[in-house]
Write a protein that holds these residues in place. Structure first.
Motif, mmCIF file in Angstrom:
data_model
loop_
_atom_site.group_PDB
_atom_site.id
_atom_site.type_symbol
_atom_site.label_atom_id
_atom_site.label_comp_id
_atom_site.label_asym_id
_atom_site.label_seq_id
_atom_site.Cartn_x
_atom_site.Cartn_y
_atom_site.Cartn_z
ATOM 1 N N ASP A 52 0.817 -1.220 0.000
ATOM 2 C CA ASP A 52 0.000 0.000 0.000
ATOM 3 C C ASP A 52 0.846 1.264 0.000
ATOM 4 O OD1 ASP A 52 -2.279 -1.573 0.061
ATOM 5 O OD2 ASP A 52 -2.404 -1.556 2.256
ATOM 6 N N ASP A 53 2.085 1.146 0.488
ATOM 7 C CA ASP A 53 2.933 2.330 0.603
ATOM 8 C C ASP A 53 3.796 2.574 -0.633
ATOM 9 O OD1 ASP A 53 4.431 0.053 0.991
ATOM 10 O OD2 ASP A 53 5.750 0.944 2.506
ATOM 11 N N GLU A 54 3.647 1.767 -1.680
ATOM 12 C CA GLU A 54 4.447 1.971 -2.885
ATOM 13 C C GLU A 54 3.998 3.226 -3.617
ATOM 14 O OE1 GLU A 54 5.566 -0.960 -5.584
ATOM 15 O OE2 GLU A 54 5.769 -2.568 -4.114
ATOM 16 N N ASN A 55 4.985 4.000 -4.065
ATOM 17 C CA ASN A 55 4.709 5.267 -4.734
ATOM 18 C C ASN A 55 5.562 5.357 -6.003
ATOM 19 O OD1 ASN A 55 4.446 7.938 -5.564
ATOM 20 N ND2 ASN A 55 4.372 8.739 -3.480
ATOM 21 N N PRO A 56 5.014 4.985 -7.166
ATOM 22 C CA PRO A 56 5.794 5.002 -8.409
ATOM 23 C C PRO A 56 6.398 6.364 -8.723
ATOM 24 C CG PRO A 56 3.753 3.793 -8.726
ATOM 25 C CD PRO A 56 3.657 4.445 -7.372
ATOM 26 N N ALA A 57 5.655 7.441 -8.410
ATOM 27 C CA ALA A 57 6.164 8.784 -8.702
ATOM 28 C C ALA A 57 7.424 9.072 -7.891
ATOM 29 C CB ALA A 57 5.096 9.830 -8.404
ATOM 30 N N PHE A 58 7.420 8.663 -6.625
ATOM 31 C CA PHE A 58 8.598 8.893 -5.792
ATOM 32 C C PHE A 58 9.753 7.996 -6.247
ATOM 33 C CE2 PHE A 58 11.175 8.471 -1.903
ATOM 34 C CZ PHE A 58 11.424 9.821 -1.667
ATOM 35 N N ASP A 59 9.444 6.772 -6.670
ATOM 36 C CA ASP A 59 10.481 5.893 -7.221
ATOM 37 C C ASP A 59 11.175 6.570 -8.394
ATOM 38 O OD1 ASP A 59 9.815 3.971 -5.397
ATOM 39 O OD2 ASP A 59 8.636 2.745 -6.779
ATOM 40 N N GLY A 60 10.366 7.182 -9.273
ATOM 41 C CA GLY A 60 10.934 7.875 -10.422
ATOM 42 C C GLY A 60 11.761 9.082 -10.011
ATOM 43 N N PHE A 61 11.309 9.790 -8.981
ATOM 44 C CA PHE A 61 12.054 10.954 -8.490
ATOM 45 C C PHE A 61 13.407 10.538 -7.913
ATOM 46 C CE2 PHE A 61 13.169 13.752 -4.899
ATOM 47 C CZ PHE A 61 13.356 14.947 -5.591
ATOM 48 N N VAL A 62 13.431 9.414 -7.197
ATOM 49 C CA VAL A 62 14.689 8.905 -6.634
ATOM 50 C C VAL A 62 15.667 8.563 -7.755
ATOM 51 C CG1 VAL A 62 15.743 6.987 -5.370
ATOM 52 C CG2 VAL A 62 13.676 8.059 -4.491
ATOM 53 N N THR A 63 15.177 7.897 -8.785
ATOM 54 C CA THR A 63 16.020 7.533 -9.913
ATOM 55 C C THR A 63 16.567 8.776 -10.613
ATOM 56 O OG1 THR A 63 14.767 5.494 -10.281
ATOM 57 C CG2 THR A 63 16.098 6.302 -12.112
ATOM 58 N N PHE A 64 15.686 9.750 -10.861
ATOM 59 C CA PHE A 64 16.097 10.998 -11.510
ATOM 60 C C PHE A 64 17.162 11.721 -10.684
ATOM 61 C CE2 PHE A 64 15.607 15.629 -11.617
ATOM 62 C CZ PHE A 64 15.826 15.900 -12.965
ATOM 63 N N SER A 65 16.919 11.862 -9.397
ATOM 64 C CA SER A 65 17.835 12.604 -8.523
ATOM 65 C C SER A 65 19.189 11.925 -8.434
ATOM 66 C CB SER A 65 17.221 12.740 -7.124
ATOM 67 O OG SER A 65 15.993 13.434 -7.173
ATOM 68 N N SER A 66 19.176 10.594 -8.296
ATOM 69 C CA SER A 66 20.436 9.854 -8.198
ATOM 70 C C SER A 66 21.233 9.963 -9.491
ATOM 71 C CB SER A 66 20.143 8.382 -7.881
ATOM 72 O OG SER A 66 21.340 7.644 -7.791
ATOM 73 N N PHE A 67 20.537 9.873 -10.618
ATOM 74 C CA PHE A 67 21.201 9.977 -11.921
ATOM 75 C C PHE A 67 21.885 11.334 -12.060
ATOM 76 C CE2 PHE A 67 21.802 10.464 -16.382
ATOM 77 C CZ PHE A 67 21.828 9.196 -16.948
ATOM 78 N N VAL A 68 21.163 12.399 -11.702
ATOM 79 C CA VAL A 68 21.708 13.758 -11.832
ATOM 80 C C VAL A 68 22.872 13.979 -10.872
ATOM 81 C CG1 VAL A 68 21.227 16.212 -11.489
ATOM 82 C CG2 VAL A 68 19.596 14.778 -12.723
ATOM 83 N N PHE A 69 22.695 13.583 -9.604
ATOM 84 C CA PHE A 69 23.723 13.832 -8.599
ATOM 85 C C PHE A 69 25.048 13.175 -8.979
ATOM 86 C CE2 PHE A 69 26.034 12.507 -4.770
ATOM 87 C CZ PHE A 69 26.238 13.734 -4.171
ATOM 88 N N PHE A 70 25.008 11.894 -9.280
ATOM 89 C CA PHE A 70 26.257 11.194 -9.593
ATOM 90 C C PHE A 70 26.732 11.509 -11.016
ATOM 91 C CE2 PHE A 70 24.607 8.634 -6.081
ATOM 92 C CZ PHE A 70 25.729 8.568 -5.279
ATOM 93 N N GLY A 71 25.796 11.863 -11.890
ATOM 94 C CA GLY A 71 26.193 12.244 -13.240
ATOM 95 C C GLY A 71 26.959 13.550 -13.294
ATOM 96 N N LEU A 72 26.876 14.343 -12.226
ATOM 97 C CA LEU A 72 27.597 15.616 -12.172
ATOM 98 C C LEU A 72 29.106 15.427 -12.025
ATOM 99 C CD1 LEU A 72 25.356 17.850 -9.874
ATOM 100 C CD2 LEU A 72 25.978 18.336 -12.248
ATOM 101 N N PHE A 73 29.535 14.359 -11.383
ATOM 102 C CA PHE A 73 30.958 14.217 -11.042
ATOM 103 C C PHE A 73 31.889 14.266 -12.245
ATOM 104 C CE2 PHE A 73 29.079 12.902 -7.070
ATOM 105 C CZ PHE A 73 29.969 13.390 -6.134
ATOM 106 N N PRO A 74 31.573 13.616 -13.372
ATOM 107 C CA PRO A 74 32.487 13.736 -14.519
ATOM 108 C C PRO A 74 32.590 15.154 -15.064
ATOM 109 C CG PRO A 74 31.029 11.844 -14.784
ATOM 110 C CD PRO A 74 30.497 12.642 -13.643
ATOM 111 N N LEU A 75 31.612 16.025 -14.720
ATOM 112 C CA LEU A 75 31.605 17.393 -15.243
ATOM 113 C C LEU A 75 32.202 18.416 -14.278
ATOM 114 C CD1 LEU A 75 27.973 17.373 -16.697
ATOM 115 C CD2 LEU A 75 30.098 17.196 -18.007
ATOM 116 N N LEU A 76 32.365 18.017 -13.011
ATOM 117 C CA LEU A 76 32.810 18.979 -12.001
ATOM 118 C C LEU A 76 34.195 19.541 -12.301
ATOM 119 C CD1 LEU A 76 31.570 17.374 -8.651
ATOM 120 C CD2 LEU A 76 30.563 19.260 -9.964
#
Length: 287
Positions: free
Chosen positions: A190-214
């Motif tokens: 009952d506590d599953e939230n697909p929208a939040f799952d997608g937000f976690v994936t998006f945020s993690s991708f962006v955060f770690f994807g920044l390192f090669p550009l820093l």
């Protein structure tokens, strides 16, 4: 890499076992890793609701998505940076390609994660509704199906019928078990939230994807050459790849150093291929 959409469900299904079973799952896993029978016994003696059984948090349900989403983000972005560097593009082009690709891929993965999870959950619940209707209409047939499932797995028919008959007194338990045993589908919580799952994936991708550009981003205006900037990007990416690989070992049977080295090599191969393709295309165009 494993899909981020799948990993939280696997983690959640394992953690739910610690709430249903009378044990501390965290300690049980540690006991298994150490092959410590006494620690395992202690883990099974702990009852539901005790402090030890509540060690895991909601954040841990998304840890795997963070790790695997991060690996996709850092490897994908570094591949773009490597291709641009191999093609001899300037710092501005590297940053434009890197950031645009990173956000586009992150958005695509996040939305894909959310939509695929939502669609998968809807399909599972539709099947559960069908099973519930069949159970209401013809419970004997559903019981017979479950008995057949267990006998095919090697259980004595008499024992299987006794177990299934008793289980059928509890409709929700019976249906959820049938979904797994017969259809191989895990009913979403009952506590599953697909929208939040997608937000976690998006945020993690962006955060770690920044390192090669820093390395490029924070040295704008410096006297460093493009080769030196690419070297900084390689070092920062390599460190983060190893760290993420080491964290990934918590979900596998690999040692932390083996998992870290494996991901480091995988990322290195990906970047090398991208660099060579960029260099080759630039050479062809120049000639």
């Amino acid at each position: 890499l494993l899909s981020p959409a799948i990993m939280p469900k696997l983690k959640k299904s394992l953690d739910n076992a610690s709430e249903v079973g009378m044990r501390d799952l965290v300690q049980a896993r540690k006991a298994y890793d150490e092959k410590n029978a006494d620690s395992s016994k202690q883990a099974h003696k702990l009852t539901v609701g005790s402090p030890a059984s509540e060690k895991h948090s909601d954040a841990s349900d998304y840890l795997k998505s963070i790790v695997y989403g991060g690996l996709d983000g850092i490897i994908t972005t570094f591949a773009v940076v490597s291709g641009a560097a191999g093609g001899g593009f300037g710092i501005e082009v590297v940053l434009v390609l890197g950031f645009s690709n990173m956000f586009a891929d992150a958005l695509s993965m996040g939305m894909g994660d959310a939509l695929s999870t939502k669609a998968q959950n809807a399909a599972i619940m539709k099947e559960r509704e069908r099973e519930a209707w069949e159970f209401e209409s013809y419970p004997e047939g559903e019981i017979a199906e479950m008995v057949e499932v267990y006998t095919k797995k090697g259980m004595n028919e008499e024992d299987a019928r006794e177990i299934v008959t008793k289980m059928s007194k509890y409709k929700d338990i019976f249906l959820d078990t049938m979904m797994v045993e017969e259809l191989g589908m895990l009913v979403p919580g009952d506590d599953e939230n697909p929208a939040f799952d997608g937000f976690v994936t998006f945020s993690s991708f962006v955060f770690f994807g920044l390192f090669p550009l820093l390395g490029y981003l924070f040295t704008i205006g410096s006297n460093l050459s493009e080769t030196e900037l690419f070297g900084i990007s390689i070092c920062m990416t390599g460190v983060m790849l190893f760290i993420l690989g080491a964290i990934k070992s918590q979900f596998t049977t690999q040692s932390w150093w083996s998992s870290g080295f494996e991901i480091l090599v995988f990322g290195g191969i990906t970047a090398s291929v991208s660099f060579l393709i960029g260099w080759l295309v630039e050479s062809i165009i120049s000639s």
